[in-house]
Design an enzyme around this catalytic site. Sequence first.
Site, PDB file in Angstrom:
ATOM      1  CG  ASP A   1      -1.992  -1.100   1.038  1.00  0.00           C
ATOM      2  OD1 ASP A   1      -2.491  -1.260  -0.081  1.00  0.00           O
ATOM      3  OD2 ASP A   1      -2.285  -1.799   2.024  1.00  0.00           O
TER       4      ASP A   1
ATOM      5  NE  ARG B   1      -1.472   0.528   6.151  1.00  0.00           N
ATOM      6  CZ  ARG B   1      -1.449  -0.353   5.142  1.00  0.00           C
ATOM      7  NH1 ARG B   1      -2.573  -0.675   4.535  1.00  0.00           N
ATOM      8  NH2 ARG B   1      -0.314  -0.881   4.748  1.00  0.00           N
TER       9      ARG B   1
ATOM     10  NE  ARG C   1      -8.417   2.292   4.254  1.00  0.00           N
ATOM     11  CZ  ARG C   1      -7.704   1.294   4.777  1.00  0.00           C
ATOM     12  NH1 ARG C   1      -6.521   1.022   4.290  1.00  0.00           N
ATOM     13  NH2 ARG C   1      -8.190   0.590   5.776  1.00  0.00           N
TER      14      ARG C   1
ATOM     15  CG  HIS D   1      -7.012  -1.970  -1.177  1.00  0.00           C
ATOM     16  ND1 HIS D   1      -6.273  -2.620  -0.210  1.00  0.00           N
ATOM     17  CD2 HIS D   1      -6.947  -0.655  -0.868  1.00  0.00           C
ATOM     18  CE1 HIS D   1      -5.774  -1.734   0.645  1.00  0.00           C
ATOM     19  NE2 HIS D   1      -6.182  -0.535   0.274  1.00  0.00           N
TER      20      HIS D   1
ATOM     21  CB  CYS E   1      -1.444  -6.360   0.850  1.00  0.00           C
ATOM     22  SG  CYS E   1      -2.016  -7.690   1.840  1.00  0.00           S
TER      23      CYS E   1
HETATM   24  C1  CIR Z   1      -5.692  -1.935   6.180  1.00  0.00           C
HETATM   25  O1  CIR Z   1      -6.892  -1.872   6.440  1.00  0.00           O
HETATM   26  O2  CIR Z   1      -5.106  -0.995   5.662  1.00  0.00           O
HETATM   27  C2  CIR Z   1      -4.947  -3.212   6.516  1.00  0.00           C
HETATM   28  N1  CIR Z   1      -5.491  -3.765   7.718  1.00  0.00           N
HETATM   29  C3  CIR Z   1      -5.014  -4.204   5.386  1.00  0.00           C
HETATM   30  C4  CIR Z   1      -4.327  -3.730   4.156  1.00  0.00           C
HETATM   31  C5  CIR Z   1      -4.311  -4.760   3.080  1.00  0.00           C
HETATM   32  N2  CIR Z   1      -3.659  -4.243   1.947  1.00  0.00           N
HETATM   33  C6  CIR Z   1      -3.813  -4.708   0.720  1.00  0.00           C
HETATM   34  O3  CIR Z   1      -4.567  -5.632   0.487  1.00  0.00           O
HETATM   35  N3  CIR Z   1      -3.155  -4.111  -0.258  1.00  0.00           N
END
Ligand code: CIR
Length: 254
Positions: free
Chosen positions: A66, A85, A130, A160, A247
């Site tokens: 991310d 984040r 997001r 996502h 991710c």
């Molecule tokens: C979030 O909500 O940002 C994290 N708990 C999970 C992120 C997962 N990221 C992804 O699939 N690219």
Amino acid sequence: MLVAITREVSRNIGQCELSHIEREAIDPAAAAVQHRAYEDCLVSLGCELVRLPEEPDMPDAVFVEDTAVVLDELAIITRPGAVSRRRETMAVESVLAKYRRIHAIQTPGTLDGGDVLCVGRRIFVGLSERSNQEAITQIRSMLEPYDYRVEVVHVRDCLHLKSAVTQVDQGSLLVNRNWVGTEPFAGYEILDVDSSEPFGANSLLIDDVVIYPAAYARTRNRLEDAGIVVRPVELSELAKAEGGVTCCSLIFHG
Ligand code: CIR
């Protein structure tokens, strides 16, 4: 040579962001074991690992995807949609600066790398909880000089774009049609997830092998029936943090 940036599981992963699943207890040690096996899988497929250390005060930092989008010509440092984040990008930028010219999403743009699906010269970007239109406009001006086509895709009911669609071979995409329409993907062969496995659309293609969560056996059968080589990995503990196989790494040509 392929490089894979990964980051060790935070001891505080239990305090991760969650959007579409209920909070359950996460065992950080078990998550770390699964993550290590995932990294081993990357290495067995030819990736050289750059492992970033654990960050106690960044619960979601294991989900490095991310924080950046890496293409052959440049890297885009994101501005994650979740405020908690935002600090995750700094360490990743330091690594990527050794390999790529760096661009960065600027406020008020927000972007999670999980919303960016790159298929050849086509860059599909999810408009999600997001990632916003402002970021997409910025990405377009960064990438169009390099002859990429940036396309907006609406996603619904999931975190996502890559929760809903990923590439599984040269011309095929694995899709959950409840979360994304297939119209933007005309020209690709569409493989549907099994309806009992809605989270099964997130797969990680490396060369001609797909890394795929062991939990989704029915969809895996569909992939194998289509002639796709699948390497199952156990990621059940990270799935409780809403994480999948894409991710946990940033993969690019070094
Ligand atoms: C979030 O909500 O940002 C994290 N708990 C999970 C992120 C997962 N990221 C992804 O699939 N690219």
